[in-house]
Enzyme design. Sequence first.
Site, PDB file in Angstrom:
ATOM      1  N   PHE A 134      59.347  76.638 -36.906  1.00 57.15           N
ATOM      2  CA  PHE A 134      60.109  75.628 -37.666  1.00 57.15           C
ATOM      3  C   PHE A 134      60.158  74.343 -36.867  1.00 57.15           C
ATOM      4  O   PHE A 134      60.626  74.336 -35.728  1.00 57.15           O
ATOM      5  CB  PHE A 134      61.532  76.127 -37.965  1.00 57.15           C
ATOM      6  CG  PHE A 134      62.319  75.129 -38.775  1.00 57.15           C
ATOM      7  CD1 PHE A 134      62.170  75.065 -40.161  1.00 57.15           C
ATOM      8  CD2 PHE A 134      63.176  74.230 -38.166  1.00 57.15           C
ATOM      9  CE1 PHE A 134      62.870  74.132 -40.906  1.00 57.15           C
ATOM     10  CE2 PHE A 134      63.885  73.290 -38.909  1.00 57.15           C
ATOM     11  CZ  PHE A 134      63.727  73.249 -40.280  1.00 57.15           C
ATOM     12  N   ASP A 219      58.340  72.389 -28.599  1.00 59.24           N
ATOM     13  CA  ASP A 219      59.467  71.941 -29.414  1.00 59.24           C
ATOM     14  C   ASP A 219      60.703  72.633 -28.845  1.00 59.24           C
ATOM     15  O   ASP A 219      60.960  73.804 -29.118  1.00 59.24           O
ATOM     16  CB  ASP A 219      59.220  72.329 -30.873  1.00 59.24           C
ATOM     17  CG  ASP A 219      60.412  72.024 -31.777  1.00 59.24           C
ATOM     18  OD1 ASP A 219      61.508  71.768 -31.242  1.00 59.24           O
ATOM     19  OD2 ASP A 219      60.244  72.052 -33.007  1.00 59.24           O
ATOM     20  N   LYS A 248      69.152  68.203 -31.310  1.00 63.87           N
ATOM     21  CA  LYS A 248      70.359  69.028 -31.295  1.00 63.87           C
ATOM     22  C   LYS A 248      71.254  68.753 -30.081  1.00 63.87           C
ATOM     23  O   LYS A 248      71.958  67.757 -30.044  1.00 63.87           O
ATOM     24  CB  LYS A 248      69.977  70.504 -31.378  1.00 63.87           C
ATOM     25  CG  LYS A 248      69.334  70.868 -32.717  1.00 63.87           C
ATOM     26  CD  LYS A 248      69.079  72.337 -32.852  1.00 63.87           C
ATOM     27  CE  LYS A 248      68.453  72.706 -34.171  1.00 63.87           C
ATOM     28  NZ  LYS A 248      69.380  72.756 -35.287  1.00 63.87           N
TER      29      LYS A 248
HETATM   30  C1  LIG Z   1      62.964  74.114 -33.238  1.00 63.36           C
HETATM   31  C2  LIG Z   1      63.388  73.025 -34.186  1.00 63.36           C
HETATM   32  N1  LIG Z   1      62.580  71.964 -34.371  1.00 63.36           N
HETATM   33  C3  LIG Z   1      62.928  70.965 -35.195  1.00 63.36           C
HETATM   34  C4  LIG Z   1      64.108  70.984 -35.892  1.00 63.36           C
HETATM   35  C5  LIG Z   1      64.445  69.840 -36.813  1.00 63.36           C
HETATM   36  O1  LIG Z   1      65.494  69.081 -36.273  1.00 63.36           O
HETATM   37  P1  LIG Z   1      66.348  68.138 -37.212  1.00 63.36           P
HETATM   38  O2  LIG Z   1      67.064  69.010 -38.198  1.00 63.36           O
HETATM   39  O3  LIG Z   1      67.267  67.404 -36.281  1.00 63.36           O
HETATM   40  O4  LIG Z   1      65.384  67.217 -37.886  1.00 63.36           O
HETATM   41  C6  LIG Z   1      64.980  72.071 -35.744  1.00 63.36           C
HETATM   42  C7  LIG Z   1      66.227  72.151 -36.516  1.00 63.36           C
HETATM   43  O5  LIG Z   1      66.764  73.216 -36.779  1.00 63.36           O
HETATM   44  C8  LIG Z   1      64.601  73.118 -34.861  1.00 63.36           C
HETATM   45  O6  LIG Z   1      65.391  74.195 -34.679  1.00 63.36           O
END
Ligand SMILES: Cc1ncc(COP(=O)(O)O)c(C=O)c1O
Length: 398
Positions: A134, A219, A248
């Site tokens: 994700f 990520d 986050k």
């Molecule tokens: C691993 C990861 N990457 C990207 C995102 C996307 O972040 P945002 O919701 O701040 O766009 C999330 C959000 O849950 C995430 O857990």
Amino acid sequence: MLKVAHPFDALMDITARPQTVFVRGEGSWLWDDTGKRYLDFIQGWAVTCLGHAPAVVADAIAAQAKLLITPSPAYYNDTSLKLAKALVGNSCFDQVFFANSGAEANEGAIKLARKYGKLHKGGAFEIVTFEGGFHGRTLATMSASGKKAFEPLFEPKVPGFKKAKLNDLASVKALINDNTVAVMLEPIQGEAGVWPASDQFLQELRALTQEHGLLLIFDEIQTGVGRTGKLFHYEHAGITPDIMTLGKGIGGGVPLAALLATERAACFEHGDQGGTFNGNPLMCAAGIAVMAEVAKPDFLKAAAETGLFLESELQKLSARHGLGEVRGRGLLLALDLKLPIGASIVAQAFDNGLLLNSPQPDALRFMPALNVTREEIAEMIDGLDTILTKVGAARRVA
Ligand SMILES: Cc1ncc(COP(=O)(O)O)c(C=O)c1O
């Protein structure tokens, strides 16, 4: 004309939400507008890493708001320079681009990899990502994600993402060709249900990407900033990626994200990347306050120990109720429920004043504040124990 019949109706209905309105938070606790208190083991989805409304973040934002909110990213500001220095000084990276959400940081990472491919790899643009991964909700990050539910949405997808299997190096190797420029992954797949990449897989991935001259992109939007007991998850595997994204936890609750790269990978030229709010001092002040706390060795040590305590308490609970494994690292853990009862447990817990998350029907995810106390963990375990006992009894009756 939109008729607003209920106060909730003025917001787009983008997800199922309980009919509860939160008005206040402190540490591990939230209060709704009726005065009911909730113990929060979600913390804005691993966002409010120092708990709700921590004084250090609140004070930093208040002080910064009176000094300078933003002069525009067309000019330098001292706050973003200071946060960039803190991130670079505490990581293996050389340069930072600030963003406002995790998806935007990942979108930047994808652009950076494509730029690198254009400059150094004959126009290579494909990125190997992972099934179950994700990376966000922009079109490119949805395309990079391996979330099944995204597959039919918003077609056509952005091309250039091929999906390998986590912890399966052969599946990565099979996807590498002359068009490949990078491999991108979450070191622990959070939304998929907290599935960790093994340290060995991460080490093998680093060796493989080096062998093929590919960029390795971590990520760490969910795993970064102390969440897994180290400041950044890549430290566990003893490797250094070329690019990392943070979101986050880095803002302690405010919309702040970051794209970090080594000198070799940081190849944006003027005009390639930018954004009105990027690196604005108000958000960066929060980031500085968070880093000042979380990067302290004692803080990280305590968070790692608290993670082990939560893990062992969950294991005991699992044994008591005949549930499955506890997986994850630090304070990003999941409990395998073995049955699709996650949503029902979450709903019962909410009624009882306990916020829990079920990222998959058969799993619960725990992502409390990094400074959650053992008493609060014990209280959460008690609450969950009561619900599991009831659910078990209901299962026996059925
Ligand atoms: C691993 C990861 N990457 C990207 C995102 C996307 O972040 P945002 O919701 O701040 O766009 C999330 C959000 O849950 C995430 O857990």
